[in-house]
Design a protein around this motif. Structure first.
Motif, mmCIF file in Angstrom:
data_model
loop_
_atom_site.group_PDB
_atom_site.id
_atom_site.type_symbol
_atom_site.label_atom_id
_atom_site.label_comp_id
_atom_site.label_asym_id
_atom_site.label_seq_id
_atom_site.Cartn_x
_atom_site.Cartn_y
_atom_site.Cartn_z
ATOM 1 N N VAL A 1 0.800 -11.573 1.410
ATOM 2 C CA VAL A 1 0.179 -12.640 2.205
ATOM 3 C C VAL A 1 -1.279 -12.254 2.474
ATOM 4 C CG1 VAL A 1 0.271 -13.996 4.322
ATOM 5 C CG2 VAL A 1 2.404 -13.214 3.247
ATOM 6 N N ASP A 2 -1.475 -11.053 3.022
ATOM 7 C CA ASP A 2 -2.853 -10.600 3.316
ATOM 8 C C ASP A 2 -3.578 -10.162 2.038
ATOM 9 O OD1 ASP A 2 -1.910 -10.961 5.862
ATOM 10 O OD2 ASP A 2 -1.520 -8.832 6.214
ATOM 11 N N ARG A 3 -2.786 -9.856 1.027
ATOM 12 C CA ARG A 3 -3.300 -9.392 -0.258
ATOM 13 C C ARG A 3 -4.212 -8.171 -0.127
ATOM 14 N NH1 ARG A 3 -1.507 -12.734 -4.018
ATOM 15 N NH2 ARG A 3 -2.825 -11.962 -5.677
ATOM 16 N N VAL A 4 -3.825 -7.276 0.767
ATOM 17 C CA VAL A 4 -4.506 -5.981 0.875
ATOM 18 C C VAL A 4 -3.753 -5.017 -0.038
ATOM 19 C CG1 VAL A 4 -5.197 -4.111 2.427
ATOM 20 C CG2 VAL A 4 -5.133 -6.470 3.267
ATOM 21 N N ARG A 5 -4.447 -4.500 -1.050
ATOM 22 C CA ARG A 5 -3.789 -3.639 -2.045
ATOM 23 C C ARG A 5 -4.724 -2.509 -2.462
ATOM 24 N NH1 ARG A 5 -1.393 -8.361 -6.122
ATOM 25 N NH2 ARG A 5 -0.179 -9.443 -4.535
ATOM 26 N N THR A 6 -4.122 -1.383 -2.830
ATOM 27 C CA THR A 6 -4.920 -0.275 -3.366
ATOM 28 C C THR A 6 -5.210 -0.520 -4.857
ATOM 29 O OG1 THR A 6 -2.793 0.843 -3.549
ATOM 30 C CG2 THR A 6 -4.265 1.576 -1.772
ATOM 31 N N GLY A 7 -6.069 0.317 -5.413
ATOM 32 C CA GLY A 7 -6.539 0.130 -6.788
ATOM 33 C C GLY A 7 -5.439 0.075 -7.820
ATOM 34 N N ASP A 8 -4.395 0.896 -7.666
ATOM 35 C CA ASP A 8 -3.310 0.905 -8.659
ATOM 36 C C ASP A 8 -2.585 -0.433 -8.695
ATOM 37 O OD1 ASP A 8 -2.481 1.735 -5.994
ATOM 38 O OD2 ASP A 8 -0.487 1.970 -6.845
ATOM 39 N N LEU A 9 -2.711 -1.248 -7.633
ATOM 40 C CA LEU A 9 -2.077 -2.576 -7.608
ATOM 41 C C LEU A 9 -3.107 -3.672 -7.859
ATOM 42 C CD1 LEU A 9 0.223 -2.103 -4.459
ATOM 43 C CD2 LEU A 9 0.845 -1.883 -6.869
ATOM 44 N N GLY A 10 -4.272 -3.278 -8.340
ATOM 45 C CA GLY A 10 -5.297 -4.259 -8.685
ATOM 46 C C GLY A 10 -6.188 -4.647 -7.516
#
Ligand code: NAI
Length: 347
Positions: free
Chosen positions: A319-328
């Motif tokens: 929902v927030d679309r906060v992701r680390t680099g490995d998840l794009g």
């Protein structure tokens, strides 16, 4: 009137090597926001153990786990050279951690498979991992013949199979698939299948479905139609291979938690290693270790908190679309942790 503070559960905390301390800090921040009931006993192992005491598994760390019977562990490096044995293997042996539980769930949609939700339960102490191996020399070739002996016992098979059936019942699963190779290794994995049939017929027939499958067919069916599986239980080596295959179905090791459950302790960890290539950069994905902490909450009977933690992780990623680099994404470890902590606090 005064109310007693809720009792806290002692648990050993081993940050581990490489990215371990970064993802452990992130996980503890989220557990604090959640109000997790653990009283942490910090301990060291791996390279940090060697640095502190000359032993990758210091006596004080073993004593701590002996007392708490519960641990959350970061990845450990086994120093090359110096004849050190893997600390992970030593922990498995020391605390008879016979069940390795690896749930795999699609967390980030858009990968190869959607809606995966299965659990692999691997026997952790027996099979071809017992390490009874040797070479036979012929003429001037010292490695002319290699021989390995696997050991599976009826008692060990029964214990892991019982664990799998009980786990499936407790978590509302519909089916247990027993994976074997009894057509070829008739004794070594035949005993596992035979015990499964016996146990299911005598104790579980009316409570949960069981099916049998040969390991090679299982590997293929997992990539053709993974949704047909639910709980899979198997012997040590097959479990090692299939659990990585299953992690691959849901986006790789960065998202995979593992629980090692034994008669004397339970140790929870991320499946991935210490990722030395990104250590210290603040970009590691802490989700696998957080999911491991979720399994630990389930294990101590706080499924309510485990569920809230998983929901907060889902919402933050999707929902927030906060992701680390490995998840794009582009979030740092601490940014992702803060976002999950905020979600946890809001639920
Ligand atoms: P690894 O899992 O540490 O790394 C493989 C690749 O995945 C690397 O490119 C790494 O950057 C990436 N990666 C792993 N975890 C990540 C995360 N949380 N976020 C983002 N990227 C991540 O495997 P490798 O390189 O084979 O092993 C490194 C060390 O870890 C070795 O010393 C090994 O023995 C140890 N190890 C320890 C384990 C444990 O304690 N349970 C399990 C596996 C390896």
């Amino acid at each position: 009137m005064t109310t007693a503070a809720p009792s806290r559960i002692p648990a050993t905390l081993i940050p581990g090597d490489g990215i371990g301390p970064e993802i452990m800090d992130a996980t503890i921040a989220v557990l604090d926001a959640l109000g997790a009931p653990f009283a942490w006993h910090p301990a060291v192992a791996g390279l940090a153990g060697v640095k502190a005491t000359g032993d990758p598994l210091p006596a004080a760390t073993l004593d701590s786990i002996r007392q708490t019977r519960l641990a959350l562990k970061g990845p450990l490096e086994t120093p090359s050279g110096g004849g050190y044995r893997s600390s992970n293997v030593r922990l498995r042996e020391a605390f008879k951690l016979y069940a390795n539980v690896r749930p795999a769930r699609t967390l980030v949609p858009g990968g190869r498979f959607e809606d995966i939700d299965l659990v692999l339960i691997r026997e952790n102490n027996e099979g071809l991992y017992t390490g009874y191996e040797h070479y036979i020399a012929i003429d001037d070739d010292p490695h002319a013949v290699a021989i390995a002996t696997g050991v599976n016992t009826r008692q060990g098979s029964r214990r892991i199979l019982e664990f799998a059936f009980e786990y499936a019942l407790r978590t509302g699963r519909r089916k247990v698939t027993v994976v074997h190779k009894a057509n070829i290794m008739k004794a070594l994995t035949g005993i596992f299948l035979e015990t499964a049939r016996e146990l299911h017929a005598t104790t579980y027939r009316d409570r949960i479905a069981m099916e049998e499958i040969i390991v090679d067919a299982c590997a293929m069916k997992l990539v053709m139609n993974p949704w047909q599986f639910d709980v899979i239980v198997t012997t040590n080596l097959f479990g090692d291979i299939l659990s990585d295959e299953i992690a691959g179905l849901v986006g790789g090791l960065g998202m995979a938690p593992g629980a090692n459950i034994g008669t004397q302790a339970a140790i929870f960890e991320a499946v991935h290693g210490s990722a030395p290539d990104i250590a210290g950069k603040g970009i590691a994905n802490p989700v696998a270790l957080m999911l491991a902490a979720g399994l630990m909450l389930d294990h101590v009977g706080r499924e309510d908190l485990g569920r809230r933690l998983r929901e907060a992780i889902d919402a933050t990623l999707n929902v927030d679309r906060v992701r680390t680099g490995d998840l794009g994404g582009s979030a740092s470890t601490t940014e992702l942790a803060s976002a999950i902590a905020a979600r946890v606090g809001a639920t």
